[in-house]
Design a protein around this motif. Structure first.
Motif, PDB file in Angstrom:
ATOM      1  N   ASN A   8       0.790  -1.315  -0.037  1.00  0.00           N
ATOM      2  CA  ASN A   8       0.077  -0.032   0.214  1.00  0.00           C
ATOM      3  C   ASN A   8       0.931   1.309   0.009  1.00  0.00           C
ATOM      4  OD1 ASN A   8      -2.494   1.494  -0.036  1.00  0.00           O
ATOM      5  ND2 ASN A   8      -2.356   1.668   2.237  1.00  0.00           N
ATOM      6  N   LEU A   9       1.856   1.269  -0.840  1.00  0.00           N
ATOM      7  CA  LEU A   9       2.759   2.350  -0.790  1.00  0.00           C
ATOM      8  C   LEU A   9       2.258   3.790  -1.587  1.00  0.00           C
ATOM      9  CD1 LEU A   9       5.619   3.478  -0.513  1.00  0.00           C
ATOM     10  CD2 LEU A   9       6.317   2.646  -2.645  1.00  0.00           C
ATOM     11  N   ARG A  10       1.963   4.825  -0.767  1.00  0.00           N
ATOM     12  CA  ARG A  10       1.578   5.955  -1.438  1.00  0.00           C
ATOM     13  C   ARG A  10       2.802   7.089  -1.346  1.00  0.00           C
ATOM     14  NH1 ARG A  10      -4.004   5.799  -2.064  1.00  0.00           N
ATOM     15  NH2 ARG A  10      -4.902   3.992  -1.510  1.00  0.00           N
ATOM     16  N   LYS A  11       2.695   7.823  -2.511  1.00  0.00           N
ATOM     17  CA  LYS A  11       3.495   8.908  -2.439  1.00  0.00           C
ATOM     18  C   LYS A  11       3.027  10.110  -2.924  1.00  0.00           C
ATOM     19  CE  LYS A  11       7.430  11.218  -1.549  1.00  0.00           C
ATOM     20  NZ  LYS A  11       7.594  11.979  -0.003  1.00  0.00           N
ATOM     21  N   ALA A  12       3.050  11.220  -2.502  1.00  0.00           N
ATOM     22  CA  ALA A  12       2.622  12.342  -3.186  1.00  0.00           C
ATOM     23  C   ALA A  12       3.623  13.432  -3.329  1.00  0.00           C
ATOM     24  CB  ALA A  12       1.440  12.963  -2.689  1.00  0.00           C
ATOM     25  N   TYR A  13       3.713  14.545  -4.404  1.00  0.00           N
ATOM     26  CA  TYR A  13       4.547  15.624  -4.309  1.00  0.00           C
ATOM     27  C   TYR A  13       3.597  16.556  -4.060  1.00  0.00           C
ATOM     28  CZ  TYR A  13       8.236  12.571  -6.026  1.00  0.00           C
ATOM     29  OH  TYR A  13       9.276  11.638  -6.377  1.00  0.00           O
ATOM     30  N   GLY A  14       3.589  17.351  -3.114  1.00  0.00           N
ATOM     31  CA  GLY A  14       2.464  18.225  -2.851  1.00  0.00           C
ATOM     32  C   GLY A  14       0.888  17.756  -2.912  1.00  0.00           C
ATOM     33  N   ALA A  15       0.162  18.424  -3.950  1.00  0.00           N
ATOM     34  CA  ALA A  15      -1.152  17.838  -4.242  1.00  0.00           C
ATOM     35  C   ALA A  15      -1.170  16.791  -5.141  1.00  0.00           C
ATOM     36  CB  ALA A  15      -1.841  19.105  -4.623  1.00  0.00           C
ATOM     37  N   GLN A  16       0.067  16.522  -5.851  1.00  0.00           N
ATOM     38  CA  GLN A  16       0.188  15.458  -7.009  1.00  0.00           C
ATOM     39  C   GLN A  16       0.270  14.020  -6.307  1.00  0.00           C
ATOM     40  OE1 GLN A  16       3.231  16.236  -9.762  1.00  0.00           O
ATOM     41  NE2 GLN A  16       2.483  14.336 -11.111  1.00  0.00           N
ATOM     42  N   GLN A  17      -0.616  13.310  -6.434  1.00  0.00           N
ATOM     43  CA  GLN A  17      -0.604  11.814  -5.939  1.00  0.00           C
ATOM     44  C   GLN A  17       0.303  11.014  -6.967  1.00  0.00           C
ATOM     45  OE1 GLN A  17      -1.972  11.321  -2.811  1.00  0.00           O
ATOM     46  NE2 GLN A  17      -0.851   9.363  -2.611  1.00  0.00           N
ATOM     47  N   VAL A  18       1.678  10.597  -6.507  1.00  0.00           N
ATOM     48  CA  VAL A  18       2.302   9.897  -7.803  1.00  0.00           C
ATOM     49  C   VAL A  18       2.022   8.436  -7.668  1.00  0.00           C
ATOM     50  CG1 VAL A  18       4.486   9.516  -8.585  1.00  0.00           C
ATOM     51  CG2 VAL A  18       3.906  11.917  -7.689  1.00  0.00           C
ATOM     52  N   LEU A  19       2.237   7.953  -6.235  1.00  0.00           N
ATOM     53  CA  LEU A  19       2.022   6.410  -6.041  1.00  0.00           C
ATOM     54  C   LEU A  19       0.676   6.360  -5.300  1.00  0.00           C
ATOM     55  CD1 LEU A  19       5.699   5.160  -5.298  1.00  0.00           C
ATOM     56  CD2 LEU A  19       4.504   5.250  -7.299  1.00  0.00           C
ATOM     57  N   ARG A  20      -0.345   5.418  -5.791  1.00  0.00           N
ATOM     58  CA  ARG A  20      -1.532   5.292  -5.290  1.00  0.00           C
ATOM     59  C   ARG A  20      -1.803   3.984  -4.586  1.00  0.00           C
ATOM     60  NH1 ARG A  20      -4.781   9.370  -8.106  1.00  0.00           N
ATOM     61  NH2 ARG A  20      -3.282  10.570  -9.425  1.00  0.00           N
ATOM     62  N   ASP A  56       4.539   8.330   2.224  1.00  0.00           N
ATOM     63  CA  ASP A  56       3.691   9.164   2.835  1.00  0.00           C
ATOM     64  C   ASP A  56       2.875   8.074   3.652  1.00  0.00           C
ATOM     65  OD1 ASP A  56       4.324  11.386   1.630  1.00  0.00           O
ATOM     66  OD2 ASP A  56       2.939  11.382  -0.077  1.00  0.00           O
ATOM     67  N   GLU A  57       2.418   6.866   2.967  1.00  0.00           N
ATOM     68  CA  GLU A  57       1.973   5.990   3.588  1.00  0.00           C
ATOM     69  C   GLU A  57       2.360   4.344   3.021  1.00  0.00           C
ATOM     70  OE1 GLU A  57      -2.309   7.521   3.035  1.00  0.00           O
ATOM     71  OE2 GLU A  57      -2.491   5.419   3.791  1.00  0.00           O
ATOM     72  N   GLY A  58       2.029   3.247   3.867  1.00  0.00           N
ATOM     73  CA  GLY A  58       2.569   2.015   3.301  1.00  0.00           C
ATOM     74  C   GLY A  58       3.656   1.533   4.001  1.00  0.00           C
ATOM     75  N   GLU A  59       4.410   0.387   3.549  1.00  0.00           N
ATOM     76  CA  GLU A  59       5.345  -0.064   4.210  1.00  0.00           C
ATOM     77  C   GLU A  59       6.346  -0.760   3.045  1.00  0.00           C
ATOM     78  OE1 GLU A  59       6.246  -3.079   7.997  1.00  0.00           O
ATOM     79  OE2 GLU A  59       4.723  -3.705   6.469  1.00  0.00           O
ATOM     80  N   ILE A  60       7.733  -0.610   3.249  1.00  0.00           N
ATOM     81  CA  ILE A  60       8.619  -1.315   2.322  1.00  0.00           C
ATOM     82  C   ILE A  60       9.521  -2.054   3.357  1.00  0.00           C
ATOM     83  CG2 ILE A  60      10.485  -0.876   0.734  1.00  0.00           C
ATOM     84  CD1 ILE A  60       9.370   1.616   0.025  1.00  0.00           C
ATOM     85  N   THR A  61       9.625  -3.395   2.920  1.00  0.00           N
ATOM     86  CA  THR A  61      10.724  -4.113   3.738  1.00  0.00           C
ATOM     87  C   THR A  61      11.417  -4.898   2.617  1.00  0.00           C
ATOM     88  OG1 THR A  61       9.264  -5.855   4.156  1.00  0.00           O
ATOM     89  CG2 THR A  61       9.335  -4.359   5.821  1.00  0.00           C
ATOM     90  N   ILE A  62      12.562  -4.955   3.059  1.00  0.00           N
ATOM     91  CA  ILE A  62      13.697  -5.779   2.014  1.00  0.00           C
ATOM     92  C   ILE A  62      14.169  -6.681   3.352  1.00  0.00           C
ATOM     93  CG2 ILE A  62      15.667  -5.669   0.736  1.00  0.00           C
ATOM     94  CD1 ILE A  62      14.687  -2.927  -0.154  1.00  0.00           C
ATOM     95  N   ASP A  63      13.910  -8.083   2.754  1.00  0.00           N
ATOM     96  CA  ASP A  63      14.412  -8.968   3.672  1.00  0.00           C
ATOM     97  C   ASP A  63      14.054  -8.888   5.064  1.00  0.00           C
ATOM     98  OD1 ASP A  63      15.331 -11.382   4.284  1.00  0.00           O
ATOM     99  OD2 ASP A  63      17.552 -10.580   4.578  1.00  0.00           O
TER     100      ASP A  63
END
Lengths: 274, 239
Positions: A8-20, A56-63
């Motif tokens: 559930n990775l989310r990333k925005a640049y200001g108002a622009q949501q890039v990853l949803r 902004d939200e979500g989780e990333i794990t590597i190993d």
């Protein structure tokens, strides 16, 4: 070793949501292609995986650990689309510096090994400013591999390479897969993605619009074209089975003019997904 | 502190042909002027300028060129990176000070026939003041790109000096606000303290307290730089 997990990775640049809301898994020994139109969020996703950007939200794990964990960084390799470093630095010096940063125990030996593998041994004493685009790309590959990484993030690794360079890098990626590394390949070169990736993800407007499995260990899709233009598509388990399948068709009286190992039609999917 | 980043930073500066050429030129001039008993330390202005050029390359340009992203993809702690870059740049600047200083003082000693260690005070203090200069460059570079850190450094310097001058002017004039400024000397002394702490003038002799002030201020600014840089996003390329 577990691979790369994104939830559930989310990333925005200001108002622009890039990853949803990206969900992604890359298993050890798997090469996953990431394709999509410009602005789809591929570089942002790659940057989040490398800890350059903070989600902004979500989780990333590597190993099982956070993406910016230094122990994970020591096992990560990254090839940027454009390799940029102080242009006055010589290739060998640059690579030795990268090896020292990656805490490689026998840095000199590893540097020589990689320069040889990527066919840059004779250019090692040249300044990076004298390198062609293709040589810089190969040097970028060297620095990514210097720490024998378990996780490889490649951003257009074959861009600017001549056919020999492309084959070289393709071979290196295959070696990394054999070694058990989890590889994410961001590329616009669909043919290349089709050749080297086990799976491909189509990123569009910040979401994974489509995921395609291109290759299974025991399932090779093939397309056999006959003289009358008919195309027979089937799936076989090995190269020997391809030969057997072609023999069977020929024995049935048809004239075979072309046999190709075939995966999904990426161009078609790219058009429909973007 | 990351030894690889420190060593590479120093190496890249001291092996740069322009760096070497400038050191040789400044050291030669310093030795010549020193041998003929010219004004001591006149070369310091040249080295100070070179020091600012070296110092401003601390973080911003590495960010803009993409070098920073290559480094941060490796197991390098961000704070260690900032501190190591700072230390490497300061070391390079100190080398730039050391060589002409030795040439100047050596020639002067030869000319006089006697060695006076106090001749080292001015160049040592000037070199020492680069601790705070570089710490400020690191701090401004920790949240800006390219050479914006230099612009911010000079903007702050001009702002502080201008504010001091304006306050003094108001104090001496008959404006409505003048009595307030005269009654509140803290305004003036605060500006003087800010100037002395952030942009210290080199002491003339060896002064341990002055050195301690410079070092401690630099440490605080560097700590702030590390905190800011740890939370900074470093995007590369464009989608």
């Amino acid at each position: 070793m577990s691979g790369v997990r994104v939830r559930n990775l989310r990333k925005a640049y200001g108002a622009q949501q890039v990853l949803r809301g990206i969900d992604l898994d890359i298993e050890p020994g798997e090469v996953v292609g990431l394709i999509g139109p410009n602005g789809a969020g591929k570089t942002t996703l790659m940057s989040c995986l490398l800890g350059f950007l903070f989600p902004d939200e979500g989780e990333i794990t590597i190993d099982g650990r956070p993406a910016d964990d230094l122990a994970i960084r020591a096992r990560t390799g990254f090839v940027p689309e454009r390799m940029n470093f102080g242009r006055g630095v010589r290739g060998r010096e640059f690579l030795r510096y990268m090896a020292n940063l990656a805490r490689v125990p026998d840095a000199s030996a590893r540097v020589e090994e990689l320069l040889g593998r990527l066919e840059l041994a004779s250019a090692g004493e040249k300044s990076l400013s004298q390198y062609s685009r293709g040589m810089l790309q190969r040097m970028g590959m060297c620095q990514a591999l210097v720490g024998n990484p378990d996780f490889l993030f490649l951003d257009e690794p074959t861009s600017g390479l001549d056919p020999n360079g492309v084959m070289l890098v393709r071979g290196v990626i295959a070696e990394q897969r054999e070694r058990g590394a989890a590889v994410l390949l961001n590329s616009h070169q669909l043919a290349e993605v089709e050749r080297v990736c086990d799976r491909v993800l189509f990123l569009s407007k910040g979401v994974i619009a489509q995921a395609e499995t291109l290759r299974h260990a025991n399932a090779i899709p093939i397309a056999v074209t006959l003289l009358d233009g008919q195309v027979i598509r089937t799936t076989v388990g090995s190269d020997a089975e391809i030969a057997a399948e072609v023999r069977r068709i020929v024995e049935s009286g048809a004239d075979v003019v072309d046999v190709r190992k075939q995966t999904a039609d990426l161009e078609q999917i790219f058009r429909s997904a973007s | 502190m990351n030894a690889a980043v420190f060593v590479e930073t120093v190496r890249r500066h001291v092996t740069h042909s322009v760096f070497i050429a400038l050191i040789v030129i400044v050291a030669s001039i310093a030795a010549l002027v020193g041998a003929f008993g010219g004004p001591p330390g006149f070369w310091i202005g040249m080295v100070t300028l070179a020091g600012i050029v070296i110092g401003c390359q601390l973080i911003g340009p590495e960010f803009s060129s993409g070098t920073l992203q290559l480094i941060l993809a490796k197991p390098v702690n961000r704070s260690a990176y900032v501190v190591s870059r700072f230390a490497g740049v300061v070391a390079a600047i100190w080398i730039f000070f050391l060589v002409p200083a030795v040439a100047d003082i050596g020639a002067r000693s030869f000319h006089r026939g006697a060695f006076d260690p106090s001749m080292f005070a001015l160049p040592v203090n000037e070199a020492f003041s680069f601790l705070i200069v570089c710490a400020l460059f690191a701090f401004f570079g920790s949240f800006t790109r390219s050479y914006l850190n230099v612009a911010l450094y000079f903007f702050l310097q001009v702002l502080v000096y201008a504010a001091g001058a304006i306050v003094r002017r108001i104090e001496m004039s008959d404006l409505a606000i003048s009595p307030f400024v005269r009654d509140h000397q803290g305004i003036k002394s605060s500006l003087i303290a800010i100037t002395a702490n952030l942009f210290p003038s080199a002491a003339e002799g060896f002064d341990g307290r002055w050195m301690l002030m410079v070092a401690s201020n630099a440490a605080v600014v560097l700590l702030l730089a590390c905190v800011v840089f740890r939370n900074r996003e470093v995007p590369y390329g464009a989608d």
